[in-house]
Write an enzyme that holds these catalytic residues in place. Structure first.
Site, mmCIF file in Angstrom:
data_model
loop_
_atom_site.group_PDB
_atom_site.id
_atom_site.type_symbol
_atom_site.label_atom_id
_atom_site.label_comp_id
_atom_site.label_asym_id
_atom_site.label_seq_id
_atom_site.Cartn_x
_atom_site.Cartn_y
_atom_site.Cartn_z
ATOM 1 N N HIS A 1 0.965 -1.176 0.088
ATOM 2 C CA HIS A 1 0.033 -0.069 0.070
ATOM 3 C C HIS A 1 0.915 1.361 -0.003
ATOM 4 O O HIS A 1 0.347 2.291 -0.447
ATOM 5 C CB HIS A 1 -0.945 0.072 1.234
ATOM 6 N N HIS B 1 5.769 7.229 5.703
ATOM 7 C CA HIS B 1 5.414 6.826 4.481
ATOM 8 C C HIS B 1 4.571 7.889 3.797
ATOM 9 O O HIS B 1 4.334 8.755 4.191
ATOM 10 C CB HIS B 1 4.507 5.606 4.828
ATOM 11 N N HIS C 1 1.538 9.103 0.524
ATOM 12 C CA HIS C 1 0.443 8.727 0.040
ATOM 13 C C HIS C 1 0.217 9.642 -1.269
ATOM 14 O O HIS C 1 0.789 10.773 -1.246
ATOM 15 C CB HIS C 1 -0.842 9.057 0.789
ATOM 16 N N HIS D 1 3.626 10.923 5.721
ATOM 17 C CA HIS D 1 3.000 10.910 7.132
ATOM 18 C C HIS D 1 4.066 10.326 7.960
ATOM 19 O O HIS D 1 4.680 9.487 7.656
ATOM 20 C CB HIS D 1 1.825 10.048 7.188
ATOM 21 N N THR E 1 -6.031 6.352 8.370
ATOM 22 C CA THR E 1 -6.599 6.399 7.270
ATOM 23 C C THR E 1 -6.771 5.112 6.510
ATOM 24 O O THR E 1 -7.234 5.177 5.147
ATOM 25 C CB THR E 1 -5.859 7.623 6.277
ATOM 26 N N THR E 2 -6.409 4.201 6.988
ATOM 27 C CA THR E 2 -6.674 2.646 6.432
ATOM 28 C C THR E 2 -7.158 1.853 7.429
ATOM 29 O O THR E 2 -7.152 2.293 8.568
ATOM 30 C CB THR E 2 -5.309 2.164 6.016
#
Length: 281
Positions: free
Chosen positions: A120, A145, A147, A164, A230-231
């Site tokens: 992801h 990580h 996005h 993030h 957010t996941t």
């Protein structure tokens, strides 16, 4: 430290660290529903919710189709909070109350960062020694990580990407710092990250002597609110600090990321009755 008013506060929350937070970058449980209540008492810890880099969830999720964000809550009973429409992240950062807030103090050490492809996102696992302190509370940086595109929007504007940086304190409370990325000049601080992105989950890359502190913008004013991962499992109670000043990255750098990770952004969620604050100076 800036003047601390009654409405000034630092969110606190427990957090589940996703293997890729799309990042999975994000947190766990707390009864606090607004910034003003989140710091009044210790946040519950969630050690069983934290996963090591590369760990795989029993129930996989994605960003489109039957496993996409609209269906996360139905994939597993563990993901039930994803259906909540009042306390979730990301959000549109609009209509914030501008007030003096306690400074964020970053004490990030330079060290070897391990890059892992989590499917992801590409996650940089941090060595020990880097911390962030706010209003007397110290959090340890565990990973960062990316996005793409950004998850948080600003008055409806979507940025090219969002970093993030995930922190936890001794109790398990989590604070996530978001850095918005806009397309422009190449970012030298992220150059090595983009150049060495592992293509598969079996490949790991070490960034020797990586300066994570250089990822932050010069202006440290932030939007602050209490949200969620957010996941999946979309756990609520996460303390969010989203930098107001974006950082530039090049189209080529973003293309490098897209060559390894497909779009990994959750749509914005309603702010509801939560308090959204913006640092005044």
């Amino acid at each position: 430290m800036r003047r601390h008013t009654p409405s000034t506060l630092v969110l606190s929350a427990a957090f589940a660290l996703l293997a890729g937070c799309g990042g999975q970058d994000d947190p766990a449980t707390s009864t606090a529903s607004s910034p003003s209540s989140a710091i009044s008492s210790p946040s519950p810890s969630a050690p069983d919710a934290v996963q090591s880099a590369g760990a795989q969830r029993a129930v996989e999720f994605g960003y489109e189709g039957e496993v996409g964000p609209a269906n996360w809550a139905s994939l597993s009973e563990d993901y039930a909070e994803c259906a909540d429409a009042s306390q979730q992240s990301p959000i549109d950062l609009a209509g914030a109350s501008t007030v003096p807030l306690p400074d964020l103090r970053f004490d990030y050490a330079t060290g070897d960062v391990e890059l892992t492809n989590t499917v992801h996102t590409v996650q940089g696992v941090e060595p020990s020694g880097s911390t962030m302190t706010v209003d007397g509370r110290t959090y340890t940086l565990t990973q960062f990580h990316l996005h793409e595109p950004a998850e948080h929007t600003v008055a409806g504007q979507t940025y090219a990407g969002e970093l993030h940086l995930v922190h936890t304190d001794e109790s398990g409370a989590v604070a996530v710092v978001g850095v918005l990325l806009q397309e422009g000049a190449a970012d030298s601080a992220l150059a090595e990250y983009f150049e060495q992105l592992p293509a598969g989950t079996s490949q790991e890359v070490t960034l020797a002597g990586f300066d994570t502190g250089a990822l932050l913008p010069q202006d440290r004013r932030t939007y602050r609110y209490s949200g969620s991962l957010t996941t999946p499992p979309c756990t609520e109670g996460v303390s969010w600090f989203v930098m107001q000043q974006p950082v530039e990255v090049s189209a080529e750098q973003l293309a490098d990321f897209r060559s390894v990770i497909t779009e990994n952004s959750r749509p914005v969620q309603p702010l509801g009755g939560r308090e959204l604050l913006l640092d005044a100076d």
